[in-house]
Design a protein around this motif. Structure first.
Motif, PDB file in Angstrom:
ATOM      1  N   ARG A   5      60.276 123.636  12.440  1.00 42.39           N
ATOM      2  CA  ARG A   5      60.869 122.918  12.866  1.00 42.39           C
ATOM      3  C   ARG A   5      62.698 124.038  12.263  1.00 42.39           C
ATOM      4  O   ARG A   5      63.196 123.560  10.894  1.00 42.39           O
ATOM      5  CB  ARG A   5      61.898 121.674  12.743  1.00 42.39           C
ATOM      6  N   GLU A   6      63.354 124.009  12.702  1.00 47.07           N
ATOM      7  CA  GLU A   6      64.575 124.762  12.207  1.00 47.07           C
ATOM      8  C   GLU A   6      65.962 124.023  12.760  1.00 47.07           C
ATOM      9  O   GLU A   6      66.040 123.768  13.620  1.00 47.07           O
ATOM     10  CB  GLU A   6      64.877 126.173  13.129  1.00 47.07           C
ATOM     11  N   VAL A   7      67.028 123.596  11.977  1.00 42.50           N
ATOM     12  CA  VAL A   7      67.778 123.427  11.156  1.00 42.50           C
ATOM     13  C   VAL A   7      68.976 124.101  11.453  1.00 42.50           C
ATOM     14  O   VAL A   7      68.558 124.971  10.383  1.00 42.50           O
ATOM     15  CB  VAL A   7      67.791 121.267  11.463  1.00 42.50           C
ATOM     16  N   ASP A   8      70.040 124.513  10.928  1.00 41.89           N
ATOM     17  CA  ASP A   8      71.346 124.467  10.108  1.00 41.89           C
ATOM     18  C   ASP A   8      71.437 123.969   8.868  1.00 41.89           C
ATOM     19  O   ASP A   8      71.473 124.830   7.674  1.00 41.89           O
ATOM     20  CB  ASP A   8      72.974 124.251  10.665  1.00 41.89           C
ATOM     21  N   ARG A  26      78.485 115.078  11.224  1.00 36.49           N
ATOM     22  CA  ARG A  26      79.046 114.766  12.867  1.00 36.49           C
ATOM     23  C   ARG A  26      80.609 115.382  13.120  1.00 36.49           C
ATOM     24  O   ARG A  26      80.878 115.307  14.404  1.00 36.49           O
ATOM     25  CB  ARG A  26      78.493 112.965  12.417  1.00 36.49           C
ATOM     26  N   GLU A  31      75.855 118.330  15.441  1.00 31.89           N
ATOM     27  CA  GLU A  31      74.962 117.194  15.816  1.00 31.89           C
ATOM     28  C   GLU A  31      73.342 117.071  14.814  1.00 31.89           C
ATOM     29  O   GLU A  31      72.478 118.160  15.086  1.00 31.89           O
ATOM     30  CB  GLU A  31      74.378 118.013  17.927  1.00 31.89           C
ATOM     31  N   GLU A  33      69.724 116.598  14.731  1.00 32.98           N
ATOM     32  CA  GLU A  33      68.003 116.379  15.022  1.00 32.98           C
ATOM     33  C   GLU A  33      68.600 117.775  15.931  1.00 32.98           C
ATOM     34  O   GLU A  33      67.642 118.506  16.116  1.00 32.98           O
ATOM     35  CB  GLU A  33      67.919 116.064  17.028  1.00 32.98           C
ATOM     36  N   ARG A  34      69.672 118.453  15.968  1.00 29.92           N
ATOM     37  CA  ARG A  34      69.806 119.420  16.921  1.00 29.92           C
ATOM     38  C   ARG A  34      70.768 120.782  15.792  1.00 29.92           C
ATOM     39  O   ARG A  34      69.337 121.552  15.476  1.00 29.92           O
ATOM     40  CB  ARG A  34      70.683 119.888  17.955  1.00 29.92           C
ATOM     41  N   ASP A  35      71.239 120.373  15.087  1.00 27.71           N
ATOM     42  CA  ASP A  35      72.434 121.495  14.277  1.00 27.71           C
ATOM     43  C   ASP A  35      71.255 120.566  12.610  1.00 27.71           C
ATOM     44  O   ASP A  35      71.748 121.416  11.826  1.00 27.71           O
ATOM     45  CB  ASP A  35      73.487 121.302  13.968  1.00 27.71           C
ATOM     46  N   TRP A 126      60.629 121.712   7.575  1.00 25.37           N
ATOM     47  CA  TRP A 126      61.491 122.003   8.220  1.00 25.37           C
ATOM     48  C   TRP A 126      62.519 123.032   7.617  1.00 25.37           C
ATOM     49  O   TRP A 126      62.172 123.761   6.035  1.00 25.37           O
ATOM     50  CB  TRP A 126      62.800 120.892   8.240  1.00 25.37           C
TER      51      TRP A 126
END
Length: 358
Positions: A5-8, A26, A31, A33-35, A126
């Motif tokens: 899973r990719e996030v920033d 935040r 965001e 779970e997204r970022d 991740w």
């Protein structure tokens, strides 16, 4: 390694430092779970506070600073700090919708593809462009080694396992360590134990007068200089000394805080010095502090020749993708807040391809 899973940004740890970092992510448009994602290995909100002994009430906590954006108000000073702060952290996570994943154990952080970091966990892998490591120290209690330690017939435990004073009733207890935990243990144990003995490697330093902002800044600067040089961090209290309040004064007058030099060896029934002195003991309580819980970062080879990780602010000098918050100079509640903000500021610049301030 499928289903990465990719996030920033991955935030490891949801104590004071991790929540502060997540809050600032935040607040600046990331965001959950997204970022970014927050991973915490504890079973519930509260960071290390949830594991503190019940007799450490909120009124005994020194300098608990509120998390950014939400004050801790109307706390009952007689309640256990573990309950008060765990409830506060839980409310904070809900208020800012931080969506902390727990319990998740982070096993390793290593180099990924395309300049990304791979964070291997009990909940999968991740991939991140940056990392805020906020794992604190509670999981790495420091146990010194002394000759004869394995022969002791009594009980040995560390502050991390301290259950409160009632279980020591009638016992002869040796408390090792010159920090705040050691003095708190001694003052709590005195009414219950048959006898207490306090030993420290160095004479304790008691601080007269108020703990002003200038004093705090000077202490943090000394710790900060160590991590800037790549040396293992020392605790802030090792620089500031212990506050000389009324309770401490009374304990000194009563002989509870009568410091003895460090013993030379442990015997089956106590501790001994080379000058012939011996103290019988049923329990040795090691209030000897903690070390940074950062073994999962070992694959990145961040440690320098001095044994520590050299930092520029919160940023690892050898790898600008990695920030350590709640480490070294930011290992205090107010320091963790500031570190979280600073880390996010640097990460935003990094992700935007802007030069990161030195």
């Amino acid at each position: 390694m499928n289903n990465i899973r990719e996030v920033d940004v991955v935030v490891i740890g949801a104590g004071q430092a991790g929540l502060a970092g997540a809050y600032h992510l935040r607040r600046t448009g990331f965001e959950p779970e997204r970022d970014f994602v927050v991973l915490d290995h504890a079973p519930a909100p509260g960071g290390a506070w949830q594991f503190r002994w019940p007799s450490l009430t909120y009124g005994k906590v020194h300098g608990m600073h509120a998390l950014p954006g939400m004050e801790l108000t109307d706390a009952d000073p007689s309640r256990p700090s573990a309950e008060v702060i765990a409830e506060y952290f839980a409310a904070y996570e809900r208020a800012f919708d931080l969506r902390v994943r727990r319990p998740v154990d982070v096993r390793a952080v290593r180099e990924g593809e395309g300049g990304r970091l791979l964070v291997e966990t009990s909940d999968g892998v991740w991939s991140a462009r940056a990392l805020i490591n906020a794992t604190g120290t509670w999981d790495r209690p420091f146990w010194p080694r002394y000759p004869g330690q394995e022969t002791f017939r009594g009980r040995q435990l560390h502050t991390a396992q301290y259950p409160g004073p009632e279980g020591f009733a009638g016992s002869r207890v040796v408390v090792v360590g010159g920090g705040a935990s050691g003095t708190q243990h001694l003052m709590e144990l005195a009414p219950y134990a048959a006898a207490t003995t306090w030993v420290t490697r160095r004479p304790p330093v008691f601080r007269e007068g108020p703990f002003t902002e200038d004093v705090g800044r000077a202490a943090v600067a000394l710790v900060e200089e160590r991590v800037r040089q790549g040396l293992p961090p020392r605790s802030v209290v090792s620089v500031t000394g212990l506050p000389l309040n009324d309770a401490i004064r009374q304990a000194i007058a009563d002989g509870v805080l009568d410091r003895q030099p460090m013993f030379d060896r442990i015997t089956p029934d106590g501790v001994a010095w080379d000058d012939g002195r011996h103290v019988d003991a049923d329990v040795i309580l090691w209030a000897t502090g903690f070390r940074a819980a950062i073994d999962h970062l070992a694959p990145l080879k961040l440690r320098g020749p001095g044994g520590g990780i050299r930092l520029d602010g919160t940023r690892v000098a050898a790898d600008p993708r990695v920030h350590l918050v709640g480490y070294g100079p930011s290992a205090s509640t107010i320091g963790a807040n500031r570190a979280g903000r600073a880390a996010v500021r640097d990460i935003r610049r990094l992700l935007a391809g802007e030069p990161v301030a030195v």
